[in-house]
Design an enzyme around this catalytic site. Structure first.
Site, mmCIF file in Angstrom:
data_model
loop_
_atom_site.group_PDB
_atom_site.id
_atom_site.type_symbol
_atom_site.label_atom_id
_atom_site.label_comp_id
_atom_site.label_asym_id
_atom_site.label_seq_id
_atom_site.Cartn_x
_atom_site.Cartn_y
_atom_site.Cartn_z
ATOM 1 N N ASN A 1 -3.862 23.046 38.546
ATOM 2 C CA ASN A 1 -4.921 23.941 39.634
ATOM 3 C C ASN A 1 -6.330 23.296 39.676
ATOM 4 O O ASN A 1 -6.939 23.117 38.490
ATOM 5 C CB ASN A 1 -5.016 25.401 39.645
ATOM 6 C CG ASN A 1 -5.665 26.174 40.316
ATOM 7 O OD1 ASN A 1 -6.725 27.036 39.934
ATOM 8 N ND2 ASN A 1 -5.494 26.064 41.443
ATOM 9 N N GLY A 2 -6.810 23.074 40.973
ATOM 10 C CA GLY A 2 -8.157 22.678 40.813
ATOM 11 C C GLY A 2 -8.097 21.442 41.687
ATOM 12 O O GLY A 2 -7.650 20.339 41.544
ATOM 13 N N ASP A 3 -9.080 21.387 42.793
ATOM 14 C CA ASP A 3 -9.315 20.200 43.748
ATOM 15 C C ASP A 3 -8.109 19.517 44.296
ATOM 16 O O ASP A 3 -7.991 18.429 44.502
ATOM 17 C CB ASP A 3 -10.026 19.229 42.722
ATOM 18 C CG ASP A 3 -11.272 19.862 42.274
ATOM 19 O OD1 ASP A 3 -11.928 20.692 42.851
ATOM 20 O OD2 ASP A 3 -12.005 19.204 41.449
ATOM 21 N N HIS B 1 -6.000 26.125 35.469
ATOM 22 C CA HIS B 1 -7.346 25.642 36.104
ATOM 23 C C HIS B 1 -8.047 24.640 35.287
ATOM 24 O O HIS B 1 -8.304 25.169 34.230
ATOM 25 C CB HIS B 1 -8.052 26.786 36.885
ATOM 26 C CG HIS B 1 -9.174 26.243 37.707
ATOM 27 N ND1 HIS B 1 -8.932 26.757 39.028
ATOM 28 C CD2 HIS B 1 -10.081 25.641 37.566
ATOM 29 C CE1 HIS B 1 -10.130 26.235 39.816
ATOM 30 N NE2 HIS B 1 -10.773 25.439 38.670
ATOM 31 N N ARG C 1 -8.397 27.508 46.770
ATOM 32 C CA ARG C 1 -9.647 27.568 47.904
ATOM 33 C C ARG C 1 -9.205 26.453 49.090
ATOM 34 O O ARG C 1 -9.837 26.869 50.226
ATOM 35 C CB ARG C 1 -10.863 27.053 47.206
ATOM 36 C CG ARG C 1 -11.565 27.859 46.217
ATOM 37 C CD ARG C 1 -12.603 27.272 45.718
ATOM 38 N NE ARG C 1 -12.458 26.089 44.953
ATOM 39 C CZ ARG C 1 -13.096 25.064 44.691
ATOM 40 N NH1 ARG C 1 -14.366 25.052 45.325
ATOM 41 N NH2 ARG C 1 -12.779 23.960 43.910
ATOM 42 N N GLN D 1 -0.265 37.987 42.984
ATOM 43 C CA GLN D 1 -1.023 37.603 41.881
ATOM 44 C C GLN D 1 -1.769 38.917 41.597
ATOM 45 O O GLN D 1 -2.651 39.726 42.405
ATOM 46 C CB GLN D 1 -2.031 36.690 42.137
ATOM 47 C CG GLN D 1 -2.893 36.237 41.253
ATOM 48 C CD GLN D 1 -4.015 35.124 41.475
ATOM 49 O OE1 GLN D 1 -4.912 35.178 42.103
ATOM 50 N NE2 GLN D 1 -3.657 34.000 40.967
ATOM 51 N N LYS E 1 -1.906 32.268 34.630
ATOM 52 C CA LYS E 1 -2.715 31.568 35.243
ATOM 53 C C LYS E 1 -4.065 31.673 34.063
ATOM 54 O O LYS E 1 -4.649 32.839 34.008
ATOM 55 C CB LYS E 1 -3.534 31.906 36.493
ATOM 56 C CG LYS E 1 -4.240 30.775 37.251
ATOM 57 C CD LYS E 1 -4.513 31.098 38.734
ATOM 58 C CE LYS E 1 -5.427 30.190 39.131
ATOM 59 N NZ LYS E 1 -6.968 30.053 38.836
ATOM 60 N N CYS F 1 -9.682 34.305 36.649
ATOM 61 C CA CYS F 1 -10.899 34.732 37.533
ATOM 62 C C CYS F 1 -11.995 34.519 36.762
ATOM 63 O O CYS F 1 -12.424 35.282 35.914
ATOM 64 C CB CYS F 1 -10.541 36.040 38.205
ATOM 65 S SG CYS F 1 -11.572 36.522 39.273
#
Length: 206
Positions: free
Chosen positions: A164-166, A130, A189, A30, A100, A61
């Protein structure tokens, strides 16, 4: 994530981020940058020097220092520059390029759905979305309803969409993807919190 400017300056610590371990069956790198000419040069270097299966351009980002340089989520405020960055990268590399992005830069101003249909024409092989805005950063829950909506838009354009996310467990991964048209989920994360999450998903551990 490795910064294009640091890579082009030959910083060893940055290039170390792109090194593939022999145990990695699939490997992608990335990178992040806000200038088409720099990304084109970097793409050529990656093609010639890095053993990778794909390249991901992080245009989502939210970190201040990245956005202040015109990279990351800042590109969502300049769609034409975003297009130029993606085209410059895809035009100079033989590997598939994934882009992304986030929902948008500001809360309540989602723009991803309008950008995604254009990406195949830019040479993108897939898009990762995301489910938060840059303004949100990592606060509040990721908007998977919006991700699902965009997955349908991406499918019409022939573009795989990665959500993407959680996603912190196999059960969350399976629930996010079930019947949505989302190709798979990118995990960030959660991998720092529990690195074994990938084994949980592969083995379908509840």
């Amino acid at each position: 994530m490795a910064l294009a400017t640091n890579l082009l300056q030959g910083q060893a610590s940055e290039w170390a981020l792109l090194k593939r371990h022999p145990s990695e069956k699939y490997f992608g790198v990335q990178v992040c940058g806000g200038y088409p000419d720099a990304m084109a040069h970097l793409a050529q270097l990656l093609d010639e020097n890095i053993d990778t299966d794909f390249v991901d351009i992080n245009c989502g980002c939210p970190i201040d220092i990245i956005c202040e340089r015109g990279a990351g989520s800042a590109l969502l405020t300049r769609p034409r520059r975003l297009e130029q960055v993606v085209r410059a990268t895809t035009g100079c590399i033989s590997k598939p390029v994934i882009v992304k992005i986030r929902k948008g830069y500001y809360d309540n101003t989602d723009i991803a759905h309008s950008i995604i249909p254009q990406m195949p024409g830019w040479g993108a092989a897939a898009v990762t979305l995301h489910g938060r805005s840059r303004q949100q950063r990592y606060s509040r829950a990721a908007d998977w309803e919006y991700i699902r909506r965009c997955a349908g838009i991406a499918a019409e354009a022939g573009l795989p969409l990665i959500g993407n996310g959680d996603v912190f467990s196999y059960s969350e991964w399976a629930a996010r993807l079930a019947g949505t048209g989302v190709a798979t989920a990118m995990i960030g994360r959660a991998a720092l919190v529990k690195p074994w999450v990938f084994t949980e998903i592969a083995e379908q551990r509840l």
